[in-house]
Design an enzyme around this catalytic site. Structure first.
Site, mmCIF file in Angstrom:
data_model
loop_
_atom_site.group_PDB
_atom_site.id
_atom_site.type_symbol
_atom_site.label_atom_id
_atom_site.label_comp_id
_atom_site.label_asym_id
_atom_site.label_seq_id
_atom_site.Cartn_x
_atom_site.Cartn_y
_atom_site.Cartn_z
ATOM 1 N N SER A 50 0.807 -1.212 0.000
ATOM 2 C CA SER A 50 0.000 0.000 0.000
ATOM 3 C C SER A 50 0.847 1.272 0.000
ATOM 4 O O SER A 50 0.341 2.353 -0.240
ATOM 5 C CB SER A 50 -0.944 0.009 1.215
ATOM 6 O OG SER A 50 -0.214 0.297 2.387
ATOM 7 N N LYS A 87 1.488 4.787 7.139
ATOM 8 C CA LYS A 87 0.801 5.704 6.227
ATOM 9 C C LYS A 87 1.573 7.019 6.134
ATOM 10 O O LYS A 87 2.415 7.319 6.985
ATOM 11 C CB LYS A 87 -0.614 6.021 6.754
ATOM 12 C CG LYS A 87 -1.588 4.844 6.742
ATOM 13 C CD LYS A 87 -2.226 4.633 5.382
ATOM 14 C CE LYS A 87 -3.245 3.514 5.386
ATOM 15 N NZ LYS A 87 -2.690 2.198 5.065
#
Lengths: 131, 418
Positions: A50, A87
């Site tokens: 991701s 993230k």
């Protein structure tokens, strides 16, 4: 984290002593380069793609420094509702957003109902190129 | 001013750093071989589970309350402890590392100690994930008491006892048994004399204390009165004794197994002794039976030997330890625990040669020990050992809930799905 300092002792039993002997320096130390604050630094392995846009892929090792205060655009290791996540952090107008970094990128806005806190700031990625 | 910094529920907190799913969940950590409870999260403390409870006695409670159980992971706890002590070393004026999760701190020239302490608490929390509390007062003994209440009653994990009024308030509240240096043995004695709190004890006169409790007792009382008697032991002062003991994974009546265990402990102790450049002249040994088993008599067998020549030679310490074992061992019993304590240290070069000691042999042995330590330090611990030591490590068997060594082994570092 400890580091090993290579030490070669030149003992000339016969022949000439090494002219480098008095100038011998310890070799390059990767810890010194990758870790600014050893008391607060941890290594973490990642699985998943991701964050491929930030050059983080499966099997990579992240160097995470907990002593840094997270800033806008930092890659962070955080805890969201009891789970670890990696993230990109975006801060705008006192709102916090977590961004994945691939073509399916999702954006999460942090709201007060979420249990969220930053575990540490990712400072380096160790990525192996040979198989 | 002296502060005592103590990590809250240290082992349980270490486990939680890498398991965010366990925040606010009840956690216990078990002793070596998963025998009894050695750390509890706050949630578990509230359930009334006591420190040291044997696991088999609380099995139902564990299941009913969904308590998460961990085997002790000392590779992890040791590393986190090292990090915290490093932070302290770089922050405070002076410190004494008192245990794996406690340190006495001297703030010396700092003017706002309360502010400094708050900073320290939040820094350690951010950098390592471990919550700590700090008790501050004029002596070590009072700092210990301050810390005791900092954990229990203070909102920000800090308690500052700096004037007589507030000191008196807290020393009236603390049970005499919980005072540093008093312990359960003196505690019971003092209860018998009608002394229940630290305050009660400070009201006794010096002669009575000296007569009933020795000079250490008197020093403790002076400290409770705010007079410094125990200094910070800051420089890495060598240990005064080395203890190595373990609980067997299963109670054993196998003499050879105990013998191997003792040899391994003796060897480890000798190595530690050499590392601090000391020699020892007293070796003590103990083997205990299981006091929770009704079929067994609860007994503690001990023995001691004073050596003619001080030594740190592995083979001498092993052979002397095994001689003691031969003397104290009673066949037929099932033993739960075994251990060695070596003491009466002197520094290597202050150690005078014995009149009848074989000097050339001693020099050779010293060289052998140096080589042994060197080789073990480069190719891994315990690559070379004496034949009497155990080869497979029998202790680690019962560690069924061991968490990874997140910070010290590459194969076990935290793995995150992203």
């Amino acid at each position: 984290m400890s580091s090993e300092i290579p030490f070669i002792k030149f003992t000339a039993h016969a022949g000439f002593p090494s002219p480098a002997e008095d100038f011998l320096e310890p070799g390059l130390n990767l810890n010194e380069y990758l870790i600014q604050n050893s008391a607060a630094t941890f290594c973490v392995k990642v699985k998943g793609d991701s964050m491929v846009g930030s050059k983080i892929t499966t099997g990579d090792i992240l160097i995470v420094d907990r002593s840094l205060n997270p800033k806008n655009q930092n890659i962070i290791l955080a805890i969201l509702n009891g789970n670890f996540i990696v993230k990109k952090l975006l801060i705008s107008n006192n709102d916090f957003y977590l961004l994945s970094d691939n073509k399916y990128a999702k954006q999460i806005k942090i709201n007060p109902e979420m249990e969220f806190y930053v575990w540490g700031v990712v400072t380096y990625v160790i990525h192996k190129l040979t198989k | 001013m002296i502060a005592l910094l103590d990590c809250n529920n240290f082992y349980a907190s270490c486990e939680r750093v890498f398991r965010p799913d366990l925040i606010k969940k009840p956690i216990i950590v078990l002793s070596n071989n998963d025998g009894c409870v050695i750390a509890r999260s706050d949630e578990v403390k509230k359930m009334g589970i006591k420190m040291g409870s044997p696991v088999f006695k609380i099995r139902d409670l564990i299941i009913e309350n969904d308590i998460f159980v961990f085997s002790s992971n000392f590779a992890l706890y040791g590393d986190i402890s090292r990090r915290i002590m490093k932070i302290l070393q770089n922050t405070v004026f002076d410190l004494e590392i008192y245990s794996i999760d406690e340190a006495f701190i001297d703030f010396m020239y700092k003017t706002d100690i309360e502010y400094e302490s708050l900073n320290l608490v939040s820094k350690i929390m951010q950098w390592t994930g471990i919550p700590v509390s700090i008790g501050i007062s004029t002596t070590k003994t009072l700092a210990k008491i301050a810390n005791h209440f900092a954990k229990k009653t203070s909102r920000n994990n800090i308690l500052f006892l700096d004037n007589e009024k507030i000191i008196n308030f807290y020393i009236k509240k603390i049970d005499i048994k919980d005072v540093w240096g008093i312990g359960h043995r003196y505690g019971r004695f003092l209860y018998g004399k009608g002394i229940y709190t630290a305050y009660d004890l400070t009201k006794k006169n010096d002669k009575w204390i000296l007569d009933n409790m020795s000079i250490i007792g008197l020093k403790t009382v002076y400290e409770l009165r705010g007079i410094k008697c125990f200094e910070l032991q800051t420089s890495e002062s060598p240990k005064k004794n080395i203890r190595n003991s373990r609980t067997f994974s299963r109670d054993t009546n196998d003499y050879n197994k105990i013998k191997k265990a003792i040899s391994s402990f003796a060897s480890k102790a000798a190595e530690k002794l050499r590392a601090q450049k000391s020699v020892a002249s007293t070796i003590s040994l103990f083997i205990n039976t299981n006091k929770y088993k009704s079929t067994n008599q609860n007994c503690k067998l001990t023995g001691k030997v004073n050596l003619k020549f001080s030594t740190n030679d592995t083979s001498v310490i092993i052979s002397e330890a095994l001689k003691i074992l031969d003397e104290i061992y009673i066949p037929g019993f099932f033993y739960k625990q075994a251990g060695i304590i070596i003491s009466d240290f002197s520094v290597v070069n202050q150690n005078q040669l014995g009149l009848f000691e074989d000097v050339s042999k001693k020099i050779k042995r010293d060289k052998l020990m140096t080589s042994l330590d060197y080789i073990n330090s480069i190719i891994g611990n315990k690559s070379i050992k004496l034949a009497s030591e155990e080869f497979e490590n029998d202790w680690r068997v019962n560690q069924s809930n061991l968490s990874p060594a997140y910070t010290t082994r590459w194969k076990e570092i935290l793995s995150v799905n992203i």
